[in-house]
Write an enzyme that holds these catalytic residues in place. Structure first.
Site, mmCIF file in Angstrom:
data_model
loop_
_atom_site.group_PDB
_atom_site.id
_atom_site.type_symbol
_atom_site.label_atom_id
_atom_site.label_comp_id
_atom_site.label_asym_id
_atom_site.label_seq_id
_atom_site.Cartn_x
_atom_site.Cartn_y
_atom_site.Cartn_z
ATOM 1 N N TYR A 1 0.886 -1.269 0.739
ATOM 2 C CA TYR A 1 -0.075 -0.112 0.024
ATOM 3 C C TYR A 1 0.812 1.247 0.261
ATOM 4 C CZ TYR A 1 -3.485 -3.793 1.346
ATOM 5 O OH TYR A 1 -4.516 -4.408 2.234
ATOM 6 N N HIS B 1 1.916 -11.457 1.465
ATOM 7 C CA HIS B 1 0.334 -11.333 1.733
ATOM 8 C C HIS B 1 -0.291 -11.627 -0.260
ATOM 9 C CE1 HIS B 1 -0.916 -6.816 0.541
ATOM 10 N NE2 HIS B 1 -2.793 -7.512 0.384
#
Length: 272
Positions: free
Chosen positions: A57, A117
């Site tokens: 992010y 992730h």
């Protein structure tokens, strides 16, 4: 706030806040950082203590700064972040360097939940990455470790070969795509499910049904969806750039869905 106890005895608040567009220009995922922590400030003020972040992010520092600024003790918060494996695995040194960067950006010496992730096509490397997470876990730098977007076959690699089972699998679970089968598999292996983008997938038709279900309880459609998820013991991380809507997503502990409500929600078509 209701919490779930993970398989290692650690409690995780069942509602957290997503952060992937926080602190970014135009509230856009690809936007540059604005330099403020507005959404984190609101969320903390609203009562959020669980925040879901990730290296991908590019804004872990926004969360780190917001928490530091709040003057609340670090122990009050549950922070998740994730190793960016969307391009695969860069090796042991790379993983260590990335983890150290996360700790620095988040301004903390420990992370409550650290995830891989995304899986990639190399089972040996997935296991290698997992062993690095296990090492940080054994040293207490990570309080819990887990995975994100892992399917059954990826989970099996770790369940069969790892020494610490994943505490969490963070997956897509939303209207029209509840992902029941994988949630059941997680549950069977004592792995908690976190739903990312829990309010996605809602088309006009589903919206009407959800509003109708929420009416007798005085609840909005989003609250109905989140309530449905937590009644299945699924942890949710909704996200909003609106302070009032952030608060609404926490106001889901004062009503209960009926069996008929739940059946209707389970059968809703999604917008995919």
């Amino acid at each position: 706030m209701k919490a779930l106890t993970l398989n290692n005895g650690i409690d995780i608040p069942i509602v957290g806040s997503g952060t992937n567009t926080y602190g970014k220009e135009g509230n856009q995922y690809a936007g540059a950082l604005r330099g403020d922590t507005e959404e984190i400030d609101w969320a903390i003020e609203n009562g959020y203590r669980h925040f879901d972040s990730a290296q991908k992010y590019r804004n872990e520092e926004v969360l780190g700064k917001g928490i530091k600024k709040s003057s609340l003790p670090r122990e009050d918060f549950f922070i998740t972040t994730k190793l960016n494996t969307f391009e695969g695995f860069g090796g042991t040194d790379w993983a260590h360097a990335e983890i150290e960067k996360s700790l620095e950006k988040l301004q903390t010496d420990y992370i409550d939940l650290f995830l891989i992730h995304n899986p990639w096509d190399n089972h040996t490397e997935i296991l290698e990455a997992w062993r690095i997470l296990e090492d940080y876990y054994n040293r207490g730098v990570f309080k819990s470790i887990g995975v994100s977007n892992f399917k059954k076959e990826h989970l099996d690699i770790i369940l069969e070969n790892g020494s610490v089972p994943p505490a969490v699998n963070q997956i897509k679970s939303q209207v029209g795509n509840w992902n029941e089968e994988l949630i059941d598999y997680n549950k069977k292996n004592d792995i908690a499910t976190v739903a990312w983008s829990p309010l996605g997938g809602i088309d006009e038709k589903a919206l009407q049904v959800l509003e109708e279900i929420g009416k007798p309880y005085g609840k909005k459609y989003a609250q109905v969806v989140l309530r449905y998820q937590i009644e299945r013991d699924v942890i949710v991380i909704p996200k909003s750039h609106n302070k009032n809507r952030q608060a609404q997503s926490l106001a889901i502990f004062d009503f209960e869905l009926t069996e008929s409500d739940r059946d209707r929600i389970a059968q809703l078509p999604g917008s995919h």
